[in-house]
Design a protein around this motif. Structure first.
Motif: not given
Length: 908
Positions: A780-788, A795-796, A812-815
């Motif tokens: 993972a290159i980014h990690a963001v808290r969204y609520g709970q 990817d970028d 197409t993006s994967a997370l």
């Protein structure tokens, strides 16, 4: 022929026993080479793989011994397996022994393979006979074509593997000039940046033009010279950026063939020409600058045509040739140099003066001089007129806004350009030491003295000019960029050096240096998509950190830092003395009965320089006051292997007893050093600690400080997002992080109070995700808290924002989505942009395809993977838009597809 068995040739049973021992040692060495060692609580802990692949590699190594025996090769090179075993010795061992663990063990096997080939008997090796009878005659009949084809193959393969990492640095700025010329017919680039023309080949943001002074008409013109953009414009018009890369590779290949030809003309020996050609062609600097869009590579080829003119003038002085046609072509080639880059004007002047002197010794000197100078004279007037028309001044340095320069920069710049572990030419291509030795040999040799002095007359002023400026490393580029224009002509002195080698030990050392150069280049090309070649002057060499994560190699090789030049000179001296002593020892022993055979000499060469390297790094560690162990990188490498091996074998090497995986994790209390990385939005945004490449698992972070205060933030990247953020308590409490996938890094930041009060941090691995439970490959290159929940972006192709994220248009993006509490499903809200679109979502076996009208919103429920720590989700937006096209006030050039927000689960 079979050195280690020859004393007992009359006792077949003993010979078979010893052969079996060599096979066993080679297999064991291959197994150890695949292991990982780390220091934990003052002891060494090792992991050995038990996979089918590891067993197959060990069997292959043992089989290699038998094959070598059957074809008549010496088995002496297998003594070098001892180097691989040094890190695995029980008890306390010197830190220098750890140098041969990790990928660095590959270097030992390269040395063994090369030594075996060197010692192989041609009479019994079918492959050698085939090369001798078939391939060599073909090469001998067309060596220049062969040189071009081989260079083209090497450079094209490198360009293919490095493609995801380029263009970078100033490359897009050269390409956008080409686009301005083709699309607008001018050099005004502001509109091209504003339109985002660069997005055809560059994924980043290039909205700001690269300039320092406005033109006389108030327009923005690039600081970069227009020669290269004009040169590559036809290729760009035909095939875009890829066409430019192909053109540059072909141009470099033609220059490689010319360099072989010139080396042969001067040295008059084909083997010497091939050595000089190989020394330059396989170097990292030559390979990476053969396909990157910088002026230095084409500039080197043009300089080579000037050297060709010098050699031609000498030939015509002896033959009496009076023709002038080719001299106009030579003059036209040199006339291009100032247009390609302003600093090349000095080289053009030096070459022009030397060529005119040479012409004076031949027939029809006036006619040849007129033909030679006709194009450069017109070109020089146009070049000065170019600056007058754009900037209102004939000063070519005006666009650079008086870039800082000082003679005080020259000593450190010269040393750095040659020896620095990040940007130095010889640090990545040690074989080119032979080229500088060849220059000295040419000056001493009467028949070649004039050519040698002419090469120095070109080389020395240019190097003084480029190191006169503070930024001698050339910005974001592969090593020794500013040396590239001089690099092709080093083929000639390298070839002369080969002819001057009279001793077996010296030639063996030269071949070893060539092999080391090829190994470094291959590593930089094939590992991590070439990114190891692009260093930052604020860090140590990236490839050294990859080569060995257990020993502190970066602190063991010379590194240039502003203000620490004296220490840098001392580090260089240590390495020069160590390598020089190894060479002198080999020279002294080369006639010893033990080194009579080629295999024994090759083995001794590898061992001598291995000992020299260990001695040099130990000396530098001692001078720097460091232990030589890289504890943090080594322990995280051990954790990564633990997360990738299904049935690892763990050992505590200090006491030699086996460990179970649950016993290992409590031993690893990782204390990373304070980060020295600047950057971010300000001083308080600089990271306190950075721990790269963290495997999936659960970790406890414990800040250390007697009176902790302030605000602490923990994330996985150099971005504004954090996974944990809050005030510090006194004493500080522990922070637990649970990563469902591998992450790019753990990045700890803090405000000014936190920086003053935190004295350290300890990371304790609580659990590592086993291979069978991994959710997704990659990091993972980014990690963001969204609520709970937390979203980990793999990817970028997405654009995270504080409240939601955009999926890139036509991408197409994967997370991985990890809720704080396990759920049966994940609630998403999709919002489309101002154009019709389709959103396709996939999670495991579940998939959905949703047509979206402009501005439409659609709630989606995605089934969650309750068997793992998160859910892998792939989202595709088939279309997209640019905000700047939808809103004239926007300057957002991103190509956006679908906006996605994670919704809170319904309350019970």
């Amino acid at each position: 022929m079979r050195d280690i068995l020859s004393p007992i040739r009359s006792r077949p049973a003993v010979r078979r026993s010893i052969l079996a021992c060599v096979i066993l040692c080679a297999a064991l060495g291959a197994w150890l080479s695949q292991g990982t060692i780390a220091a934990a609580d003052g002891v060494r802990v090792a992991l050995l793989p038990t996979s089918i692949r590891a067993v197959a590699m060990s069997i292959a190594a043992g089989a290699g011994v038998l094959v070598a025996w059957r074809v008549g090769a010496s088995l002496a090179p297998f003594w070098l397996v001892v180097l691989v075993a040094l890190p695995w010795l029980p008890g306390a061992t010197p830190a220098a022994f750890l140098v041969w663990s990790g990928p660095a063990a590959l270097l030992v096997w390269v040395a063994i393979a090369l030594s075996l080939a060197f010692s192989c008997g041609a009479s019994r090796a079918a492959g050698v006979r085939w090369v001798t009878s078939r391939l060599i005659p073909v090469i001998a009949s067309r060596p220049r074509l062969t040189a071009a084809l081989l260079a083209c193959s090497v450079n094209a393969i490198a360009a293919w593997y490095v493609a995801p990492s380029v263009p970078a640095g100033d490359e897009p700025h050269y390409l956008i000039i080409t686009q301005s010329l083709l699309n607008d017919g001018d050099l005004r680039i502001e509109n091209n940046h504003r339109r985002g023309d660069y997005r055809a080949y560059f994924a980043g943001d290039l909205s700001k033009p690269d300039y320092r002074r406005l033109g006389r008409n108030g327009e923005i013109y690039s600081i970069h010279a227009p020669g290269l953009p004009v040169l590559v414009a036809p290729a760009f018009a035909l095939a875009g950026y890829r066409g430019v890369v192909i053109f540059l590779v072909l141009l470099a290949s033609a220059g490689s063939a010319l360099s072989w030809h010139l080396a042969w003309l001067v040295a008059r020996r084909a083997d010497a020409a091939w050595f000089g050609w190989g020394a330059v062609t396989v170097s990292t600097t030559a390979i990476f600058h053969s396909f990157t869009v910088y002026p230095d590579g084409p500039g080197g080829v043009i300089v080579l045509t000037g050297i060709w003119a010098l050699v031609r003038a000498d030939d015509e002085a002896h033959s009496g040739d009076e023709r002038i046609g080719l001299w106009a072509a030579h003059g036209a080639a040199l006339a291009l140099l100032p247009w390609v880059h302003t600093r090349f004007a000095l080289v053009a002047g030096c070459l022009g003066a030397l060529i005119l002197l040479r012409l004076g010794a031949g027939r029809n000197p006036a006619g040849k001089a007129v033909a030679f100078l006709s194009v450069p004279a017109v070109s020089a007037l146009c070049w000065i007129g170019f600056f007058v028309s754009l900037y209102g001044t004939p000063d070519p340095s005006f666009p650079y806004a008086n870039e800082e320069g000082s003679a005080s920069f020259i000593p450190g710049g010269l040393a750095g350009l040659l020896f620095d572990q990040r940007f130095g030419l010889l640090a990545y291509a040690p074989v080119l030491v032979c080229a500088f030795a060849g220059l000295a040999a040419m000056v001493r040799h009467r028949a070649q003295r004039r050519v040698g002095l002419e090469l120095l007359f070109i080389l020395v002023p240019y190097l003084l000019a480029v190191t006169h400026f503070a930024m001698w490393w050339g910005g974001t580029s592969a090593p020794a960029r500013f040396f590239v224009p001089m690099l092709p002509m080093l083929t000639i002195p390298a070839a002369v050096a080969w002819t001057a080698m009279r001793h077996r030990a010296t030639r063996a050392s030269a071949v070893a240096a060539l092999a080391m150069t090829a190994f470094i280049s291959a590593s930089l090309v094939f590992v991590n998509e070439g990114q190891l070649a692009y260093n930052n002057r604020q860090f140590y060499g990236l490839w050294l950190e990859w080569l060995n994560r257990t020993a502190d190699l970066p602190r063991g090789l010379p590194a240039w830092w502003r203000g620490r030049e004296t220490a840098f000179y001392g580090e260089i001296a240590v390495w020069v003395v160590a390598v020089g002593l190894a060479w002198m020892v080999l020279r002294r022993l080369e006639r010893s009965p033990w080194l009579c055979s080629r295999g024994a000499l090759a083995t001794a060469t590898g061992a001598a320089y291995a000992i020299a390297g260990m001695s040099a790094v130990t000396a530098l560690w001692t001078l720097a006051g460091v232990r030589g162990n890289a504890d943090t990188p080594g322990q995280f490498e051990l954790l990564r292997r633990l997360g990738s091996e299904r049935r690892p074998l763990l050992w505590q090497l200090t006491a030699m007893h086996r460990l179970a995986p649950p016993d290992l994790l409590p031993m690893l209390r990782i204390t990373p050093p304070v980060s020295t990385t600047p950057g971010g939005a300000g001083q308080n945004d600089w990271p306190l600690y950075q721990i790269p490449a963290v495997p999936a698992g659960r970790y406890r972070l414990q800040p250390v400080g007697e009176r902790a205060s302030g605000w602490l933030m923990v994330g996985i990247g150099r971005d504004p997002f954090s996974l944990v953020s809050g005030p510090l308590t006194s004493p500080p409490g522990a922070i637990v992080l649970d990563f469902p996938v591998d992450v790019r890094a753990i990045v700890v930041r803090g405000d000014e109070q936190a920086r003053r009060s935190i004295s350290g941090i300890t990371i304790e691995p609580l659990s590592i995700t086993p291979p069978g439970a991994r959710i997704a490959p990659g990091s993972a290159i980014h990690a963001v808290r969204y609520g709970q929940a937390t979203a980990y972006f793999l990817d970028d192709r997405s654009f995270p924002e504080p409240e939601a994220f955009w999926v890139g248009g036509a991408r197409t993006s994967a997370l991985v989505i990890q809720p704080d509490v396990p759920r049966a499903s994940l609630s998403l809200m999709l919002r489309n942009g101002p154009v019709a679109n389709r959103a396709q979502l996939r999670a495991g076996t579940w998939a959905v395809d949703i047509p979206l009208a402009p501005g439409e919103e659609r709630p989606i429920s995605v089934p969650a993977d309750r068997t793992r720590h998160g859910t892998l989700l792939a989202i595709t937006a088939t279309g997209g838009f640019r905000p700047m096209d939808a809103d004239v006030k926007s300057r957002d050039t991103r190509f956006l597809g679908v906006w996605v927000r994670l919704s809170e689960p319904p309350s019970n």
